[in-house]
Design a protein around this motif. Sequence first.
Motif, PDB file in Angstrom:
ATOM      1  N   VAL A  22      77.579  42.823  80.273  1.00  0.00           N
ATOM      2  CA  VAL A  22      76.550  43.762  80.722  1.00  0.00           C
ATOM      3  C   VAL A  22      76.534  43.856  82.240  1.00  0.00           C
ATOM      4  CG1 VAL A  22      74.049  44.108  80.882  1.00  0.00           C
ATOM      5  CG2 VAL A  22      75.092  43.594  78.674  1.00  0.00           C
ATOM      6  N   LEU A  43      73.401  50.930  77.758  1.00  0.00           N
ATOM      7  CA  LEU A  43      73.418  49.735  78.599  1.00  0.00           C
ATOM      8  C   LEU A  43      71.997  49.327  78.981  1.00  0.00           C
ATOM      9  CD1 LEU A  43      75.456  47.773  79.812  1.00  0.00           C
ATOM     10  CD2 LEU A  43      75.552  49.214  81.851  1.00  0.00           C
ATOM     11  N   VAL A  88      76.782  51.282  74.712  1.00  0.00           N
ATOM     12  CA  VAL A  88      77.133  49.954  74.211  1.00  0.00           C
ATOM     13  C   VAL A  88      77.339  50.091  72.711  1.00  0.00           C
ATOM     14  CG1 VAL A  88      76.385  47.573  73.857  1.00  0.00           C
ATOM     15  CG2 VAL A  88      75.832  48.747  76.005  1.00  0.00           C
ATOM     16  N   CYS A 104      76.351  38.450  75.841  1.00  0.00           N
ATOM     17  CA  CYS A 104      76.297  39.776  76.469  1.00  0.00           C
ATOM     18  C   CYS A 104      76.083  39.730  77.983  1.00  0.00           C
ATOM     19  CB  CYS A 104      75.176  40.610  75.838  1.00  0.00           C
ATOM     20  SG  CYS A 104      75.532  41.160  74.149  1.00  0.00           S
TER      21      CYS A 104
END
Length: 231
Positions: free
Chosen positions: A115, A70, A39, A111
Amino acid sequence: MEMHTATMESAADDGHVDWVLRAYQTEGTPASQPSSAPVVIKLGYTVTYVLEGRYVEEPPLAYQTFVFTLGDFCHQASRRRAISTVLLGAGAYGYGICFAVRLKRQLLAFCDDPVETAFNSGNGIEIIVDVFLADFPSDDEPSLDVEEDGDFGGIPASTDAVKELAVVKYERGGDVREESCIICFEELDEGVEVMRMPCKHAFHGGCLTRWLESSHVCPLCRHAIPASADP
C-alpha cells in the motif's frame, strides 16, 4: 514489476491450512488521485483429502475476485472492513474461525508495504491469496463442504432463523459480554444495535447476517441455528 511475497503455515481447528500471499504493483494504470487507484484481491482454494487411503488433490478452484480502491487500504478500520468482505465473500469463516482470523491478521499486516509503495507511485495493487486446505475429517469434526459453485464452508442459516435472532443495544457492563465484533475486529460502540445468537454471543448485525449467509453456526462457539437445508 515489484512483488511482495509472504508464506504462512498454520493448523486450524478442523483441518490443516497453508497459504501464500503475493502482491504486485499494477503497471500502466497510474491514477491522478492515488487513493482512487484499484486494489484487486483474488482468493483461491486448493483442497487435498484422503480417498480410500490415498491423498487426492482437487484441481484449484477459480479465484474469487474483489475490487477496492487504495483509499480503502490506507486506514486500518477501512482495511479491516475490506478484508472482512473478502473473507466473508470467499467463505473462509465457514471453513474455520481460527483459520479465518489468522489469515485476516496476516493480510492486514501484509498490505502495509504494498500500500505504501502503491500510494507513492500512483499505481494499483493486485493481491493473490492461495489457500491450501488439507481436509482430513475425523469422527469429531464435520468435514469440509465444497459446493458445486466453489463456495466453502458449511450450510447457510435459514432466513426465518436469522429473522428470529435478538437485536439489542450494546451497553458496557450490560448483558452483552463481547467488547468487539470478532468478525470485523471493530469495537462495539455504546448504544449500537448488535445481533445476538441463541448462545448469547453478539456481533454487528451486518457482520453476523453476512456470516450466516454462508454458515449456520456461531463464529465463536459453533452453536448451530436451523440451516437453510433443514426441513
